[in-house]
Structure formats: C-alpha cells, structure tokens
Design a protein around this motif. Structure first.
Motif, PDB file in Angstrom:
ATOM      1  N   LYS A 105       4.877   8.298  16.560  1.00 30.85           N
ATOM      2  CA  LYS A 105       5.794   7.975  15.466  1.00 30.85           C
ATOM      3  C   LYS A 105       5.231   6.828  14.631  1.00 30.85           C
ATOM      4  O   LYS A 105       5.246   6.866  13.393  1.00 30.85           O
ATOM      5  CB  LYS A 105       7.162   7.608  16.026  1.00 30.85           C
ATOM      6  CG  LYS A 105       8.207   7.387  14.989  1.00 30.85           C
ATOM      7  CD  LYS A 105       9.558   7.116  15.634  1.00 30.85           C
ATOM      8  CE  LYS A 105      10.612   6.893  14.588  1.00 30.85           C
ATOM      9  NZ  LYS A 105      11.920   6.601  15.184  1.00 30.85           N
ATOM     10  N   GLN A 106       4.701   5.829  15.310  1.00 30.19           N
ATOM     11  CA  GLN A 106       4.121   4.685  14.605  1.00 30.19           C
ATOM     12  C   GLN A 106       2.881   5.129  13.834  1.00 30.19           C
ATOM     13  O   GLN A 106       2.687   4.728  12.685  1.00 30.19           O
ATOM     14  CB  GLN A 106       3.755   3.588  15.610  1.00 30.19           C
ATOM     15  CG  GLN A 106       3.214   2.342  14.960  1.00 30.19           C
ATOM     16  CD  GLN A 106       2.831   1.304  16.009  1.00 30.19           C
ATOM     17  OE1 GLN A 106       2.830   1.596  17.188  1.00 30.19           O
ATOM     18  NE2 GLN A 106       2.509   0.111  15.560  1.00 30.19           N
ATOM     19  N   TRP A 107       2.077   5.959  14.427  1.00 31.77           N
ATOM     20  CA  TRP A 107       0.861   6.442  13.772  1.00 31.77           C
ATOM     21  C   TRP A 107       1.201   7.251  12.528  1.00 31.77           C
ATOM     22  O   TRP A 107       0.584   7.102  11.490  1.00 31.77           O
ATOM     23  CB  TRP A 107       0.068   7.296  14.781  1.00 31.77           C
ATOM     24  CG  TRP A 107      -1.212   7.818  14.219  1.00 31.77           C
ATOM     25  CD1 TRP A 107      -2.357   7.140  14.004  1.00 31.77           C
ATOM     26  CD2 TRP A 107      -1.441   9.150  13.786  1.00 31.77           C
ATOM     27  NE1 TRP A 107      -3.317   7.944  13.478  1.00 31.77           N
ATOM     28  CE2 TRP A 107      -2.760   9.217  13.329  1.00 31.77           C
ATOM     29  CE3 TRP A 107      -0.666  10.299  13.738  1.00 31.77           C
ATOM     30  CZ2 TRP A 107      -3.331  10.372  12.823  1.00 31.77           C
ATOM     31  CZ3 TRP A 107      -1.242  11.457  13.243  1.00 31.77           C
ATOM     32  CH2 TRP A 107      -2.561  11.482  12.795  1.00 31.77           C
ATOM     33  N   ARG A 108       2.249   8.126  12.669  1.00 26.69           N
ATOM     34  CA  ARG A 108       2.678   8.908  11.506  1.00 26.69           C
ATOM     35  C   ARG A 108       3.207   7.996  10.403  1.00 26.69           C
ATOM     36  O   ARG A 108       2.990   8.228   9.214  1.00 26.69           O
ATOM     37  CB  ARG A 108       3.757   9.905  11.911  1.00 26.69           C
ATOM     38  CG  ARG A 108       3.218  11.088  12.649  1.00 26.69           C
ATOM     39  CD  ARG A 108       4.294  12.070  12.979  1.00 26.69           C
ATOM     40  NE  ARG A 108       3.744  13.194  13.735  1.00 26.69           N
ATOM     41  CZ  ARG A 108       4.454  14.018  14.459  1.00 26.69           C
ATOM     42  NH1 ARG A 108       5.760  13.858  14.539  1.00 26.69           N
ATOM     43  NH2 ARG A 108       3.871  15.000  15.101  1.00 26.69           N
ATOM     44  N   HIS A 109       3.908   6.965  10.829  1.00 31.37           N
ATOM     45  CA  HIS A 109       4.442   6.011   9.859  1.00 31.37           C
ATOM     46  C   HIS A 109       3.288   5.307   9.143  1.00 31.37           C
ATOM     47  O   HIS A 109       3.330   5.134   7.918  1.00 31.37           O
ATOM     48  CB  HIS A 109       5.348   5.013  10.569  1.00 31.37           C
ATOM     49  CG  HIS A 109       5.944   3.987   9.656  1.00 31.37           C
ATOM     50  ND1 HIS A 109       6.898   4.296   8.706  1.00 31.37           N
ATOM     51  CD2 HIS A 109       5.717   2.656   9.533  1.00 31.37           C
ATOM     52  CE1 HIS A 109       7.222   3.207   8.050  1.00 31.37           C
ATOM     53  NE2 HIS A 109       6.516   2.192   8.537  1.00 31.37           N
ATOM     54  N   VAL A 110       2.282   4.935   9.909  1.00 34.73           N
ATOM     55  CA  VAL A 110       1.119   4.256   9.325  1.00 34.73           C
ATOM     56  C   VAL A 110       0.379   5.222   8.403  1.00 34.73           C
ATOM     57  O   VAL A 110      -0.066   4.843   7.315  1.00 34.73           O
ATOM     58  CB  VAL A 110       0.181   3.723  10.436  1.00 34.73           C
ATOM     59  CG1 VAL A 110      -1.153   3.272   9.882  1.00 34.73           C
ATOM     60  CG2 VAL A 110       0.859   2.579  11.159  1.00 34.73           C
ATOM     61  N   GLN A 111       0.244   6.472   8.824  1.00 38.20           N
ATOM     62  CA  GLN A 111      -0.457   7.460   8.014  1.00 38.20           C
ATOM     63  C   GLN A 111       0.304   7.764   6.724  1.00 38.20           C
ATOM     64  O   GLN A 111      -0.292   7.979   5.693  1.00 38.20           O
ATOM     65  CB  GLN A 111      -0.647   8.758   8.819  1.00 38.20           C
ATOM     66  CG  GLN A 111      -1.602   8.615   9.962  1.00 38.20           C
ATOM     67  CD  GLN A 111      -3.025   8.356   9.479  1.00 38.20           C
ATOM     68  OE1 GLN A 111      -3.451   8.846   8.432  1.00 38.20           O
ATOM     69  NE2 GLN A 111      -3.762   7.544  10.218  1.00 38.20           N
ATOM     70  N   ALA A 112       1.608   7.823   6.826  1.00 35.92           N
ATOM     71  CA  ALA A 112       2.420   8.141   5.653  1.00 35.92           C
ATOM     72  C   ALA A 112       2.507   6.967   4.700  1.00 35.92           C
ATOM     73  O   ALA A 112       2.567   7.143   3.487  1.00 35.92           O
ATOM     74  CB  ALA A 112       3.819   8.565   6.083  1.00 35.92           C
ATOM     75  N   ALA A 113       2.481   5.764   5.183  1.00 32.95           N
ATOM     76  CA  ALA A 113       2.636   4.573   4.347  1.00 32.95           C
ATOM     77  C   ALA A 113       1.502   4.412   3.342  1.00 32.95           C
ATOM     78  O   ALA A 113       1.765   4.171   2.171  1.00 32.95           O
ATOM     79  CB  ALA A 113       2.765   3.344   5.227  1.00 32.95           C
ATOM     80  N   PRO A 119      -1.967   6.121  -3.576  1.00 30.78           N
ATOM     81  CA  PRO A 119      -2.359   7.512  -3.551  1.00 30.78           C
ATOM     82  C   PRO A 119      -3.844   7.678  -3.822  1.00 30.78           C
ATOM     83  O   PRO A 119      -4.391   8.720  -3.654  1.00 30.78           O
ATOM     84  CB  PRO A 119      -1.527   8.152  -4.650  1.00 30.78           C
ATOM     85  CG  PRO A 119      -0.816   7.085  -5.355  1.00 30.78           C
ATOM     86  CD  PRO A 119      -1.042   5.823  -4.623  1.00 30.78           C
ATOM     87  N   ARG A 120      -4.488   6.625  -4.243  1.00 29.18           N
ATOM     88  CA  ARG A 120      -5.912   6.695  -4.485  1.00 29.18           C
ATOM     89  C   ARG A 120      -6.667   6.680  -3.190  1.00 29.18           C
ATOM     90  O   ARG A 120      -6.092   6.813  -2.128  1.00 29.18           O
ATOM     91  CB  ARG A 120      -6.341   5.482  -5.344  1.00 29.18           C
ATOM     92  CG  ARG A 120      -5.634   5.431  -6.653  1.00 29.18           C
ATOM     93  CD  ARG A 120      -6.064   4.189  -7.400  1.00 29.18           C
ATOM     94  NE  ARG A 120      -4.847   3.563  -7.909  1.00 29.18           N
ATOM     95  CZ  ARG A 120      -4.665   2.298  -8.078  1.00 29.18           C
ATOM     96  NH1 ARG A 120      -5.586   1.445  -7.780  1.00 29.18           N
ATOM     97  NH2 ARG A 120      -3.548   1.857  -8.576  1.00 29.18           N
ATOM     98  N   LYS A 121      -7.901   6.405  -3.252  1.00 29.08           N
ATOM     99  CA  LYS A 121      -8.770   6.397  -2.093  1.00 29.08           C
ATOM    100  C   LYS A 121      -8.310   5.364  -1.086  1.00 29.08           C
ATOM    101  O   LYS A 121      -7.891   4.295  -1.456  1.00 29.08           O
ATOM    102  CB  LYS A 121     -10.189   6.018  -2.505  1.00 29.08           C
ATOM    103  CG  LYS A 121     -10.969   7.081  -3.111  1.00 29.08           C
ATOM    104  CD  LYS A 121     -12.248   6.428  -3.469  1.00 29.08           C
ATOM    105  CE  LYS A 121     -13.454   7.184  -3.545  1.00 29.08           C
ATOM    106  NZ  LYS A 121     -14.623   6.457  -3.789  1.00 29.08           N
ATOM    107  N   ALA A 122      -8.494   5.726   0.189  1.00 27.78           N
ATOM    108  CA  ALA A 122      -8.152   4.769   1.244  1.00 27.78           C
ATOM    109  C   ALA A 122      -9.269   3.760   1.339  1.00 27.78           C
ATOM    110  O   ALA A 122     -10.436   4.084   1.193  1.00 27.78           O
ATOM    111  CB  ALA A 122      -8.001   5.489   2.576  1.00 27.78           C
TER     112      ALA A 122
END
Length: 137
Positions: A105-113, A119-122
């Motif tokens: 859940k935390q990983w998904r939250h981090v990935q979604a944030a 929205p540009r390059k990470a």
C-alpha cells in the motif's frame, strides 16, 4: 386262641414289611438328596469358575481401556501442541501478510504520488528510491 396268638405275629410281620419299605424309601430319598447336593455343588463350582473368568476378563478390559485412555490423552496432547504451533505460525504469517500489505500500500502510494506531482520525467533520486523498494521486497 390261635387267631389271637397269630394276630400279633401277623401284625409284627406287616410292621416289619412296612419298616423295610420305609427303609428302602429312606435310602432312595437319601440317594436322591445326595445326587441333588452333588449337582448343586457342581453348579456352585461352575458359577465360581464363570465368575473368576468374568473377573479376569473385566480386569483385562480395564487394563486395555486404561492403556487406550493413556494413548488417546498422549495423542490429544500432541495434537494440542501441534495446534498451538500452527496457530503461532498462522499468527506470524498473518503479521507478515499485514506487513507486506502495508508495504504494498505504501509502495503504491509512493508510486502514485510522483505521477500526480510531476507528470514529467522521474528524477534520479526517485528512481533509485523505487529501485531500493523493489529490491527490499
């Protein structure tokens, strides 16, 4: 007179015949009584033997029952110990599942944030952080 003289003699002979008949009857009765006593003694002996056999059988059955009870109790104790071990393992695994669920859940939250924020390059810092999270799992 002859009749008077012979009458007691005849009476004595009749009484002796009756006495002999009574003695014979008495002997037959005694024989019958002894036979009945012998049969009664045999039945009593047979009853005692049957009781002795039943008592022995009951004792064997009691010992077997006690042995089975002991074995069943030992089996029950073994099963209870296995159950406790399984419950502990289950609780541990449930904790791990919950921890992994929280991590996901935390990983998904981090990935979604980052996708919402930028929205540009990470950036390289967020990429290395995401790589560490994957490696840690």
């Amino acid at each position: 007179m002859r009749h008077q003289r012979d009458q007691p003699h005849e009476q004595l002979e009749r009484q002796q015949a009756e006495l002999n008949a009574l003695r014979a009857e008495h002997a037959a009765t005694q024989t019958h009584i002894r036979a009945m006593e012998d049969r009664a003694h045999q039945r009593v002996d047979q009853g005692r033997q049957e009781i002795k056999a039943l008592v022995q059988q009951q004792e064997r059955t009691r010992r077997e029952h006690a042995k089975q009870v002991t074995e069943l109790m030992a089996g029950r104790d073994t099963l209870q110990a296995a159950l406790r071990t399984s419950e502990q393992a289950l609780a541990h695994q449930a904790g791990q599942v919950a921890a992994l669920g929280a991590t996901v859940k935390q990983w998904r939250h981090v990935q979604a944030a980052p996708s919402k924020r930028a929205p540009r390059k990470a950036t390289t810092a967020s990429k290395s952080k995401a790589g560490r999270n994957k490696a840690g799992q």
